[in-house]
Every structure is written in structure tokens, then in C-alpha cells.
Design a protein around this motif. Sequence first.
Motif, PDB file in Angstrom:
ATOM      1  N   VAL A 117       3.897  15.208   2.613  1.00 23.56           N
ATOM      2  CA  VAL A 117       3.310  13.881   2.844  1.00 23.56           C
ATOM      3  C   VAL A 117       4.157  12.813   2.170  1.00 23.56           C
ATOM      4  O   VAL A 117       4.509  11.790   2.772  1.00 23.56           O
ATOM      5  N   LEU A 118       4.511  13.048   0.913  1.00 20.52           N
ATOM      6  CA  LEU A 118       5.353  12.091   0.196  1.00 20.52           C
ATOM      7  C   LEU A 118       6.721  11.958   0.859  1.00 20.52           C
ATOM      8  O   LEU A 118       7.298  10.862   0.905  1.00 20.52           O
ATOM      9  N   ALA A 119       7.236  13.050   1.405  1.00 22.89           N
ATOM     10  CA  ALA A 119       8.571  13.038   2.017  1.00 22.89           C
ATOM     11  C   ALA A 119       8.664  12.079   3.199  1.00 22.89           C
ATOM     12  O   ALA A 119       9.754  11.607   3.533  1.00 22.89           O
ATOM     13  N   ARG A 120       7.543  11.764   3.818  1.00 23.22           N
ATOM     14  CA  ARG A 120       7.568  10.809   4.932  1.00 23.22           C
ATOM     15  C   ARG A 120       8.101   9.450   4.479  1.00 23.22           C
ATOM     16  O   ARG A 120       8.724   8.721   5.260  1.00 23.22           O
ATOM     17  N   VAL A 133       0.837  -1.200   0.000  1.00 24.06           N
ATOM     18  CA  VAL A 133       0.000   0.000   0.000  1.00 24.06           C
ATOM     19  C   VAL A 133       0.873   1.252   0.000  1.00 24.06           C
ATOM     20  O   VAL A 133       0.596   2.218  -0.718  1.00 24.06           O
ATOM     21  N   ARG A 134       1.948   1.241   0.776  1.00 24.15           N
ATOM     22  CA  ARG A 134       2.829   2.418   0.820  1.00 24.15           C
ATOM     23  C   ARG A 134       3.525   2.633  -0.526  1.00 24.15           C
ATOM     24  O   ARG A 134       3.743   3.770  -0.952  1.00 24.15           O
ATOM     25  N   LEU A 135       3.877   1.542  -1.194  1.00 25.22           N
ATOM     26  CA  LEU A 135       4.484   1.662  -2.523  1.00 25.22           C
ATOM     27  C   LEU A 135       3.504   2.309  -3.500  1.00 25.22           C
ATOM     28  O   LEU A 135       3.873   3.207  -4.276  1.00 25.22           O
ATOM     29  N   ALA A 136       2.255   1.867  -3.458  1.00 32.38           N
ATOM     30  CA  ALA A 136       1.230   2.471  -4.314  1.00 32.38           C
ATOM     31  C   ALA A 136       1.038   3.943  -3.970  1.00 32.38           C
ATOM     32  O   ALA A 136       0.823   4.784  -4.855  1.00 32.38           O
ATOM     33  N   ALA A 137       1.133   4.279  -2.674  1.00 30.07           N
ATOM     34  CA  ALA A 137       0.983   5.674  -2.249  1.00 30.07           C
ATOM     35  C   ALA A 137       2.114   6.539  -2.795  1.00 30.07           C
ATOM     36  O   ALA A 137       1.890   7.679  -3.224  1.00 30.07           O
ATOM     37  N   ALA A 138       3.340   6.008  -2.781  1.00 32.90           N
ATOM     38  CA  ALA A 138       4.480   6.764  -3.318  1.00 32.90           C
ATOM     39  C   ALA A 138       4.272   7.085  -4.790  1.00 32.90           C
ATOM     40  O   ALA A 138       4.556   8.197  -5.254  1.00 32.90           O
ATOM     41  N   LEU A 153      24.171   2.049  -2.851  1.00 29.63           N
ATOM     42  CA  LEU A 153      24.594   2.717  -4.077  1.00 29.63           C
ATOM     43  C   LEU A 153      23.463   2.913  -5.073  1.00 29.63           C
ATOM     44  O   LEU A 153      23.338   3.981  -5.681  1.00 29.63           O
ATOM     45  N   ARG A 154      22.632   1.894  -5.283  1.00 29.42           N
ATOM     46  CA  ARG A 154      21.569   2.046  -6.281  1.00 29.42           C
ATOM     47  C   ARG A 154      20.624   3.178  -5.919  1.00 29.42           C
ATOM     48  O   ARG A 154      20.215   3.968  -6.774  1.00 29.42           O
ATOM     49  N   LEU A 155      20.287   3.288  -4.642  1.00 28.32           N
ATOM     50  CA  LEU A 155      19.400   4.367  -4.226  1.00 28.32           C
ATOM     51  C   LEU A 155      20.111   5.714  -4.283  1.00 28.32           C
ATOM     52  O   LEU A 155      19.500   6.742  -4.580  1.00 28.32           O
ATOM     53  N   ARG A 156      21.430   5.725  -4.014  1.00 26.66           N
ATOM     54  CA  ARG A 156      22.176   6.978  -4.159  1.00 26.66           C
ATOM     55  C   ARG A 156      22.175   7.434  -5.616  1.00 26.66           C
ATOM     56  O   ARG A 156      22.118   8.628  -5.903  1.00 26.66           O
ATOM     57  N   ALA A 157      22.254   6.477  -6.535  1.00 24.25           N
ATOM     58  CA  ALA A 157      22.195   6.835  -7.952  1.00 24.25           C
ATOM     59  C   ALA A 157      20.839   7.459  -8.291  1.00 24.25           C
ATOM     60  O   ALA A 157      20.761   8.428  -9.056  1.00 24.25           O
ATOM     61  N   ALA A 158      19.763   6.913  -7.719  1.00 23.02           N
ATOM     62  CA  ALA A 158      18.428   7.485  -7.939  1.00 23.02           C
ATOM     63  C   ALA A 158      18.330   8.879  -7.328  1.00 23.02           C
ATOM     64  O   ALA A 158      17.760   9.802  -7.929  1.00 23.02           O
ATOM     65  N   GLU A 178      11.003   4.520  -4.914  1.00 22.03           N
ATOM     66  CA  GLU A 178       9.863   5.050  -5.671  1.00 22.03           C
ATOM     67  C   GLU A 178       9.552   6.474  -5.239  1.00 22.03           C
ATOM     68  O   GLU A 178       9.191   7.326  -6.060  1.00 22.03           O
ATOM     69  N   CYS A 179       9.700   6.741  -3.951  1.00 21.52           N
ATOM     70  CA  CYS A 179       9.502   8.089  -3.428  1.00 21.52           C
ATOM     71  C   CYS A 179      10.509   9.056  -4.060  1.00 21.52           C
ATOM     72  O   CYS A 179      10.150  10.150  -4.514  1.00 21.52           O
ATOM     73  N   VAL A 180      11.767   8.649  -4.097  1.00 20.14           N
ATOM     74  CA  VAL A 180      12.825   9.481  -4.685  1.00 20.14           C
ATOM     75  C   VAL A 180      12.532   9.757  -6.159  1.00 20.14           C
ATOM     76  O   VAL A 180      12.651  10.889  -6.637  1.00 20.14           O
ATOM     77  N   ILE A 181      12.143   8.730  -6.895  1.00 17.23           N
ATOM     78  CA  ILE A 181      11.839   8.887  -8.320  1.00 17.23           C
ATOM     79  C   ILE A 181      10.644   9.823  -8.516  1.00 17.23           C
ATOM     80  O   ILE A 181      10.625  10.656  -9.425  1.00 17.23           O
ATOM     81  N   SER A 182       9.648   9.709  -7.649  1.00 17.26           N
ATOM     82  CA  SER A 182       8.455  10.557  -7.767  1.00 17.26           C
ATOM     83  C   SER A 182       8.792  12.034  -7.626  1.00 17.26           C
ATOM     84  O   SER A 182       8.149  12.893  -8.244  1.00 17.26           O
ATOM     85  N   PHE A 183       9.811  12.352  -6.833  1.00 14.55           N
ATOM     86  CA  PHE A 183      10.159  13.759  -6.621  1.00 14.55           C
ATOM     87  C   PHE A 183      10.751  14.419  -7.868  1.00 14.55           C
ATOM     88  O   PHE A 183      10.957  15.633  -7.881  1.00 14.55           O
TER      89      PHE A 183
END
Length: 538
Positions: free
Chosen positions: A254-257, A234-239, A295-300, A269-274
Motif C-alpha cells: 500500500v505504501l509502495a503506491r 492527505v497523501r503526505l500524512a498517509a505516507a 538528486l535529493r530524492l536519489r540521496a534519500a 516521505e514514502c522513501v524515508i518511511s521504508f
Amino acid sequence: MTRSALALLSILVIVPTGAHAQADDPLVADGRALLLDVVASFGSLQRNRDPLHTRLADQQLERLRALETMPPELREKACRFLKRILEMKGREDSLYRLRVTAIRLIAKLAHEVSWAKYLARVALARKGSPMVGLDFYVERNLANLRTPAHAKWLLTGLQDSRRSIRRLVLGALARLDDPKRAAMLLPALDRLCALAGDDDKEIASRAVAVLGQIESSRVFPPLVRAVTDGSALVRLAAAQALGRRLHVPGTVPVLARLLEDTNARVREECVISFRRAKDKAIVPRLIARMSKEPLRLRAALAKTLQHLVGHGFGLDPKPWQDWLKSARAAGNLDLDRGARATPRGRYASQYYGIPVLSDRVLFILDVSRSMDYRAGLVAKSRLARAKQELTKALRGLDKKSYFGVMAFSSSPLPLQRNGLVRVSERSIKRAVKWIGQQGAQGGTNSYGALELAFDKFPKVDTIYFLSDGSPTLGRTIVQERIIQRVAKWNRLRGVRIHTIALLTGDTPAHDVWEDKQDAQRFMRALAEETGGEFLIIK
């Protein structure tokens, strides 16, 4: 022609006669001829259900895509032909591929609303039916049904008492991805808001995804609640849903949470949405995450930050932190100081030119017999070239990374049986030696290799999968079944699979012919399913 082929032909009245034939549009006449030819060709091919004839039959069915612009009458006849394929007796793996293609084509061609109901029945097929196990592909294709009547039927499914139907139609509606078609969701807004709080998290997550497509202030409260839901689904869908609404005041905080979420895929997904954000106020929080993520998330994060501020400082946190300090001192987040394109820096490892932007990576190498093929007598074999590239990639890994290596042919053979190991001079030397010892033999058990990767390497977030062919043995060799299983294993993992189709050289005259086009089809689908890159080496 076989009896079954004649039966298929009997449902079609495709050769007009008399005055009607003379007045027939030439393009429509071509469409009729194409349909007749496909039916006849399919009838002759389906007598043999081996992999080669199945691929050829599937290619014949794909020709029906050309009927999408034809009149409804002709498209309906094509759908009746495709229905007969779905209902053919037998549950062989070879028929599964043809049934998936039939589902996809019916969704593209259908005119009557009855086809939406029919596909739903296919999705709900129970054990013993030849159509069991097709719900995954029905859900993915229902959104392609083209008429308002189809859309209306999907909305009525939201009120259905059966959970399976509600899941199915919500999954289809979540894939509309078209603002014009999404407007039809407004009459069902109250129902969708209620379903977003359903105890069934599959239903709730799908409903949240659908709400993200609706332009209404009333969707905001259920999306806010979804951010703190106990289910990562559900949180993934919310992001994803909130990322579509960053133009609405109050959405960014809200998304930043979700930047602090316990699930890495939700955070990513949150990072990509921004990247859709207009306000740069989120930049300091994104930079703060740089030192806390793999590293992968740092790249995002680096890609999102570069999109927001207009320049980049690579994948290391410190340059970003220094820039932020200078920008704050100047009171301007647009400060351009030493701006440059995001470099790879010390993360210089590449595999066939694809950057290794992960510190939790698994390399899977096909060592089946066909990997010994070569282009000419003096050229290196496919396997020799693959070993050379893999050795270079391993030696370029960052010292803080963790890695794994797996070879596979008739069965998978991992170097490390207890998950990933830390990069060190010793671990790399051992891996390079082990790779050099692998010889080309056996078949291509792609399913077994991927299953073991997801089962025994729980910390992996990126896989590099190199192979030279379609699956030839294993629990299943049907590409569609393998993709379906990978999607299930990867639901909350978010593992990205980059695929390299190594197709150099030709099949020796004494060996079994290889279908390079079909190999490309599988490798491309695997990469697309997981968000990876697909590369062909010829």
C-alpha cells in the motif's frame, strides 16, 4: 518598578510565611524565588519594547522552564503570570515573540484543565485582539499539556461543531509522538476514522496523521483510502502514518503506491518511511526509482537502500542496478559485492562542509553591513570568506544540476530573476563574477530573501542560507513570524534549508552591538523547521 510589573506581581502569592515557610522544601523555595525574580526582571525590561530589551525579556521568561518539576501550585502561579503577558495590550512585533514563549511555557507548566481551554481561545482570537495569529504555535504546543485531564479535553474537541477547534485538536494530537499517550486515542477511533474522510483536507490530513499512532487493525481501511486521496496533504500524512505500521502485514504494497506519486515531497516521505521496513522485497522497486528522481530524492533512496541491504553503492543508479542483477542471479538480496559506504562520487560539491546533495539548489548570501566585520586587522572579512566558500561550491556542482544565487541586505537581489539556470562553464563564470561584485552594506532583511526564494524559485528543493545575524528590517523581523511563514510556504514543497551562521570577528567599537546568541537561535530554528543542517562558524 512599573505599574504593569506591580500588577503582574499582584497575582502571585509567592512568599510563604510562618510555620509553612519553615517547612517549605528548599527546592520549592528556590522555585518561588526564581519566579519572583523573573516577574521583577520582566517588569523592568518590558518598559522598552525594542529588539534588544525584547530578547532580554524573553531570556528571563525562559528561566521558568526550571519550574517543570515543581508542585502544581507553583506552576499554576507561573501560568497566571504568563497569561498576563499573553493579554498585554499592544500588537507590536516585539510582543509576538514573548507571547509565543508564554504559550510554550504554559503548555509545559499547566496543571489545571482550564489552561487547555484558554490556549484554544488564544488560537481562535479574531482580528482586533492582541493575541491574533498565534494559532500556529498553540497547535504545536497543545500536545505538551501534561495531565490526563488535558488529553481528555483534546478528545472532546473532536466532537466540536467548529472546524477551527477540530483542526486545532487534531493538529495537537498528531504531535503526541508517544506510544503511552497515544493509547488514549482508542476511545475516539470511530470519530477519527470518520474525520479522515472529511471534505476539509486540513482536517482529513490531520486525522490520518493521528490514526498512524494507533495500534488497531481498524485504522488500515482509512489509511488505504488516504493513499489515493486527491489532496497531496492527505497523501503526505498517509505516507507518514503507514511508515509507522510497516510491521503490519499488507502495509508495504500500500505504501509502495506512493513511490509513483506526482508530489515529490510525498515520494520522499514514502522513501524515508521504508527505512522502518523489515522485508527487503521493496528493494527492487526502490532501485527502479533511482533513475527517475532528482538528486535529493536519489540521496534519500540511497540512504534507505543502504539501511535495508546493509551496504551502499552511491547516488548513481547503475551500480545499484548492477548489484541487483547480481543479487537476483544469486537468489540473495544480502549479496555483498563491492560494498562500501555511500560515496559522494561526482557529486562532490560542498558548502562549508555540508554536501550539496541537490540538483535544484539556491544559495542565499547575506551582504549586509555587518558582513564586513573581521577578526583582526589582517583577517578576511566575513563576506570575503563567504564568497570564497560559495565560489568553491558553485565550481563543484554537477553539470546536470540547476542552481540559483541570491544576495540580500536591506532587500533581496537575485542573480537570476527567472528561476534556476543549468550549470555550465558560462553560467558558473557569470555567477562567480557577480558574487565578487557584491559589497557589504545595509540591514538584514531575512524575511524578504526567504519570501522571494519561495515565490520566484518554484523548482528549488534545497536552500543554503548564510547570514551573520538576526533579521533587522523587512516586513517582519520577529523570528517566530518568519518561521511561521516559512512553514506555510513549505507545507507541500518540502524545501530543505541548511543554515550557516557566520559569526567570525567582533563588532567594531564604533558600531551597534550584535547579539550572536540570538542570531544562532534564528538560524537553528530555520534549519530545524525545514529538516536542514545548522552550522556555526566562529
